[in-house]
Write a protein that holds these residues in place. Structure first.
Motif, PDB file in Angstrom:
ATOM      1  N   SER A   2       0.825  -1.214   0.000  1.00 15.43           N
ATOM      2  CA  SER A   2       0.000   0.000   0.000  1.00 15.43           C
ATOM      3  C   SER A   2       0.857   1.262   0.000  1.00 15.43           C
ATOM      4  CB  SER A   2      -0.890  -0.018   1.239  1.00 15.43           C
ATOM      5  OG  SER A   2      -1.571   1.202   1.347  1.00 15.43           O
ATOM      6  N   LYS A   3       0.475   2.203  -0.868  1.00 10.84           N
ATOM      7  CA  LYS A   3       1.197   3.478  -0.954  1.00 10.84           C
ATOM      8  C   LYS A   3       0.286   4.628  -0.554  1.00 10.84           C
ATOM      9  CE  LYS A   3       4.825   2.581  -4.118  1.00 10.84           C
ATOM     10  NZ  LYS A   3       5.242   1.764  -5.118  1.00 10.84           N
ATOM     11  N   ASN A   4       0.913   5.757  -0.223  1.00 14.49           N
ATOM     12  CA  ASN A   4       0.160   6.968   0.112  1.00 14.49           C
ATOM     13  C   ASN A   4       0.148   7.903  -1.091  1.00 14.49           C
ATOM     14  OD1 ASN A   4      -0.141   5.990   2.710  1.00 14.49           O
ATOM     15  ND2 ASN A   4       1.632   7.086   3.509  1.00 14.49           N
ATOM     16  N   ILE A   5      -1.047   8.198  -1.568  1.00  7.78           N
ATOM     17  CA  ILE A   5      -1.219   8.930  -2.827  1.00  7.78           C
ATOM     18  C   ILE A   5      -2.022  10.210  -2.587  1.00  7.78           C
ATOM     19  CG2 ILE A   5      -1.984   8.698  -5.251  1.00  7.78           C
ATOM     20  CD1 ILE A   5      -0.372   6.221  -4.533  1.00  7.78           C
ATOM     21  N   ILE A   6      -1.529  11.338  -3.109  1.00  5.58           N
ATOM     22  CA  ILE A   6      -2.305  12.579  -3.079  1.00  5.58           C
ATOM     23  C   ILE A   6      -2.722  12.927  -4.505  1.00  5.58           C
ATOM     24  CG2 ILE A   6      -2.281  15.058  -2.564  1.00  5.58           C
ATOM     25  CD1 ILE A   6      -0.266  14.526  -0.368  1.00  5.58           C
ATOM     26  N   ILE A   7      -3.997  13.224  -4.691  1.00  5.89           N
ATOM     27  CA  ILE A   7      -4.518  13.578  -6.019  1.00  5.89           C
ATOM     28  C   ILE A   7      -5.337  14.859  -5.894  1.00  5.89           C
ATOM     29  CG2 ILE A   7      -5.864  12.792  -8.024  1.00  5.89           C
ATOM     30  CD1 ILE A   7      -5.659   9.924  -6.818  1.00  5.89           C
ATOM     31  N   THR A   8      -5.107  15.811  -6.787  1.00  2.00           N
ATOM     32  CA  THR A   8      -5.917  17.033  -6.800  1.00  2.00           C
ATOM     33  C   THR A   8      -6.942  16.979  -7.937  1.00  2.00           C
ATOM     34  OG1 THR A   8      -4.392  18.241  -8.261  1.00  2.00           O
ATOM     35  CG2 THR A   8      -3.997  18.407  -5.890  1.00  2.00           C
ATOM     36  N   GLY A   9      -7.974  17.791  -7.806  1.00  2.00           N
ATOM     37  CA  GLY A   9      -8.997  17.851  -8.857  1.00  2.00           C
ATOM     38  C   GLY A   9      -9.792  16.573  -8.934  1.00  2.00           C
ATOM     39  N   THR A  10     -10.342  16.149  -7.772  1.00  2.00           N
ATOM     40  CA  THR A  10     -10.945  14.809  -7.697  1.00  2.00           C
ATOM     41  C   THR A  10     -12.475  14.800  -7.737  1.00  2.00           C
ATOM     42  OG1 THR A  10     -10.770  15.001  -5.294  1.00  2.00           O
ATOM     43  CG2 THR A  10      -8.996  13.837  -6.418  1.00  2.00           C
ATOM     44  N   SER A  11     -13.092  15.964  -7.949  1.00  2.00           N
ATOM     45  CA  SER A  11     -14.561  15.990  -7.875  1.00  2.00           C
ATOM     46  C   SER A  11     -15.223  15.477  -9.148  1.00  2.00           C
ATOM     47  CB  SER A  11     -15.054  17.405  -7.574  1.00  2.00           C
ATOM     48  OG  SER A  11     -14.730  18.274  -8.639  1.00  2.00           O
ATOM     49  N   ARG A  12     -14.463  15.376 -10.238  1.00  2.00           N
ATOM     50  CA  ARG A  12     -15.053  14.928 -11.505  1.00  2.00           C
ATOM     51  C   ARG A  12     -13.942  14.454 -12.442  1.00  2.00           C
ATOM     52  NH1 ARG A  12     -16.705  20.534 -14.727  1.00  2.00           N
ATOM     53  NH2 ARG A  12     -14.577  21.281 -15.027  1.00  2.00           N
ATOM     54  N   GLY A  13     -14.365  13.897 -13.563  1.00  2.00           N
ATOM     55  CA  GLY A  13     -13.427  13.545 -14.629  1.00  2.00           C
ATOM     56  C   GLY A  13     -12.343  12.565 -14.218  1.00  2.00           C
ATOM     57  N   ILE A  14     -11.136  12.809 -14.706  1.00  2.00           N
ATOM     58  CA  ILE A  14     -10.006  11.898 -14.515  1.00  2.00           C
ATOM     59  C   ILE A  14      -9.667  11.728 -13.034  1.00  2.00           C
ATOM     60  CG2 ILE A  14      -7.534  11.595 -14.963  1.00  2.00           C
ATOM     61  CD1 ILE A  14      -8.068  13.066 -17.691  1.00  2.00           C
ATOM     62  N   GLY A  15      -9.653  12.829 -12.287  1.00  2.00           N
ATOM     63  CA  GLY A  15      -9.303  12.765 -10.860  1.00  2.00           C
ATOM     64  C   GLY A  15     -10.255  11.896 -10.071  1.00  2.00           C
ATOM     65  N   PHE A  16     -11.544  12.008 -10.369  1.00  2.00           N
ATOM     66  CA  PHE A  16     -12.582  11.221  -9.703  1.00  2.00           C
ATOM     67  C   PHE A  16     -12.354   9.720  -9.952  1.00  2.00           C
ATOM     68  CE2 PHE A  16     -16.999   9.467  -9.635  1.00  2.00           C
ATOM     69  CZ  PHE A  16     -17.329   9.789  -8.325  1.00  2.00           C
ATOM     70  N   VAL A  29      -5.453   7.172  -0.034  1.00  2.00           N
ATOM     71  CA  VAL A  29      -5.580   8.327  -0.928  1.00  2.00           C
ATOM     72  C   VAL A  29      -6.048   9.567  -0.156  1.00  2.00           C
ATOM     73  CG1 VAL A  29      -6.694   9.245  -3.006  1.00  2.00           C
ATOM     74  CG2 VAL A  29      -6.204   6.788  -2.843  1.00  2.00           C
ATOM     75  N   LEU A  30      -5.375  10.683  -0.430  1.00  2.00           N
ATOM     76  CA  LEU A  30      -5.881  11.982   0.008  1.00  2.00           C
ATOM     77  C   LEU A  30      -6.405  12.674  -1.242  1.00  2.00           C
ATOM     78  CD1 LEU A  30      -6.334  14.245   2.042  1.00  2.00           C
ATOM     79  CD2 LEU A  30      -3.978  15.003   1.652  1.00  2.00           C
ATOM     80  N   ALA A  31      -7.718  12.852  -1.297  1.00  2.00           N
ATOM     81  CA  ALA A  31      -8.371  13.427  -2.475  1.00  2.00           C
ATOM     82  C   ALA A  31      -8.686  14.892  -2.212  1.00  2.00           C
ATOM     83  CB  ALA A  31      -9.651  12.656  -2.793  1.00  2.00           C
ATOM     84  N   LEU A  32      -8.091  15.774  -3.021  1.00  2.00           N
ATOM     85  CA  LEU A  32      -8.232  17.213  -2.793  1.00  2.00           C
ATOM     86  C   LEU A  32      -9.006  17.874  -3.929  1.00  2.00           C
ATOM     87  CD1 LEU A  32      -4.577  17.960  -1.640  1.00  2.00           C
ATOM     88  CD2 LEU A  32      -6.589  17.637  -0.188  1.00  2.00           C
ATOM     89  N   SER A  33     -10.046  18.603  -3.553  1.00  2.00           N
ATOM     90  CA  SER A  33     -10.846  19.296  -4.545  1.00  2.00           C
ATOM     91  C   SER A  33     -11.645  20.379  -3.843  1.00  2.00           C
ATOM     92  CB  SER A  33     -11.809  18.311  -5.219  1.00  2.00           C
ATOM     93  OG  SER A  33     -12.325  18.859  -6.402  1.00  2.00           O
ATOM     94  N   ARG A  34     -11.989  21.441  -4.578  1.00  2.00           N
ATOM     95  CA  ARG A  34     -12.812  22.483  -3.953  1.00  2.00           C
ATOM     96  C   ARG A  34     -14.156  21.899  -3.509  1.00  2.00           C
ATOM     97  NH1 ARG A  34     -12.361  27.310  -8.231  1.00  2.00           N
ATOM     98  NH2 ARG A  34     -12.732  25.503  -9.526  1.00  2.00           N
ATOM     99  N   ASN A  43     -17.780   6.979  -0.099  1.00  3.88           N
ATOM    100  CA  ASN A  43     -17.639   6.284   1.176  1.00  3.88           C
ATOM    101  C   ASN A  43     -16.570   5.194   1.144  1.00  3.88           C
ATOM    102  OD1 ASN A  43     -18.380   6.280   3.772  1.00  3.88           O
ATOM    103  ND2 ASN A  43     -20.363   5.306   3.503  1.00  3.88           N
ATOM    104  N   LEU A  44     -15.402   5.517   0.665  1.00  3.69           N
ATOM    105  CA  LEU A  44     -14.313   4.540   0.573  1.00  3.69           C
ATOM    106  C   LEU A  44     -13.405   4.673   1.793  1.00  3.69           C
ATOM    107  CD1 LEU A  44     -13.498   5.219  -3.185  1.00  3.69           C
ATOM    108  CD2 LEU A  44     -14.555   3.144  -2.294  1.00  3.69           C
ATOM    109  N   LYS A  45     -13.147   3.540   2.470  1.00  2.00           N
ATOM    110  CA  LYS A  45     -12.393   3.624   3.721  1.00  2.00           C
ATOM    111  C   LYS A  45     -10.930   4.021   3.515  1.00  2.00           C
ATOM    112  CE  LYS A  45     -11.283  -1.353   4.501  1.00  2.00           C
ATOM    113  NZ  LYS A  45     -10.707  -1.562   3.228  1.00  2.00           N
ATOM    114  N   GLU A  46     -10.399   3.776   2.320  1.00  2.00           N
ATOM    115  CA  GLU A  46      -8.986   4.121   2.051  1.00  2.00           C
ATOM    116  C   GLU A  46      -8.797   5.604   1.716  1.00  2.00           C
ATOM    117  OE1 GLU A  46      -9.850  -0.043   0.737  1.00  2.00           O
ATOM    118  OE2 GLU A  46     -10.717   1.913   0.277  1.00  2.00           O
TER     119      GLU A  46
END
Length: 227
Positions: A2-16, A29-34, A43-46
């Motif tokens: 398991s790795k620690n991943i940060i992704i921006t722009g996750t509310s739609r499209g590719i990031g989602f 995963v740390l999912a960052l979006s406005r 509701n994903l536990k990861e």
């Protein structure tokens, strides 16, 4: 593993789509979006998600605090968020230009700067650019601010790879062609792209985990079409 991943722009499209692919494989995963709601609804536990605006300097402390408290280390950062402006050049104000650059360039630089102290060899920073930012590629009227901002992060990636080459951290940038997303619809209404957001996310997912074995400081054109 398991790795620690940060992704921006996750509310739609590719990031989602990316968030779900990494979570499915058991990565944190740390999912960052406005707008954090679409990810929280999964509701994903990861996955941890909170509202984050690349243009707001105060937001970066939240990310730093989260990593310090929960992870200590970041393996992959995917700078995916982007702002789009489609407007004739004669009508683009200095403020318009600044808004686009604040998200697409300054935000990418600042988040990378904040996350880097938590990265060790063989971590990977992947920045999502556009074919519109590639020198010599086809250009489209109305995208002066957007495409030039996407060109800036290509050079930024090359510079970071050089500056951090002793660290073993890799920096690469993917210049994407047309992908069927809400953003494409905003830029080119009615245009049908040959690749879906999920298909592109699958490519980026694999590249983020493995591309750093083969590339550093490189811009890869991920496109089978014009635009």
């Amino acid at each position: 593993m398991s790795k620690n991943i940060i992704i921006t722009g996750t509310s739609r499209g590719i990031g989602f789509e990316l968030v779900q692919l990494f979570a499915k494989q058991g990565h944190q995963v740390l999912a960052l979006s406005r707008n954090e709601q679409p990810i929280q609804n999964l509701n994903l536990k990861e996955v941890t998600s909170f509202s984050f605006d690349l243009a707001d300097e105060k937001n970066y402390k939240k990310v730093e605090d989260f990593i310090t408290k929960n992870w200590k280390q970041v393996d992959v950062l995917i700078n995916n968020a982007g702002a789009l402006l489609n407007k004739p050049f004669s009508e683009i104000s200095m403020q318009d230009f600044e808004n686009i650059y604040r998200t697409n360039v300054f935000g990418v630089a600042e988040l990378t700067r904040v996350v880097l102290p938590f990265m060790v060899k063989p971590s990977h920073v992947v920045t999502i650019s556009s074919m519109g930012g590639v020198q010599g590629s086809m250009k489209f009227p109305g995208l002066a601010a957007y495409s030039s901002s996407k060109a800036a992060v290509i050079t930024l990636t090359e510079l970071l790879a050089e500056e951090y080459k002793e660290s073993g951290i890799s920096f690469n940038v993917l210049a994407l062609g047309a992908v069927q997303t809400e953003m494409l619809e905003e830029a080119f209404p009615g245009y049908q792209a040959p690749i879906t957001a999920l298909e592109m996310a699958e490519y980026i997912f694999d590249f983020a985990l493995n591309g750093n074995k083969y590339y550093n400081g490189k811009m890869l054109q991920v496109s089978n079409s014009t635009p």
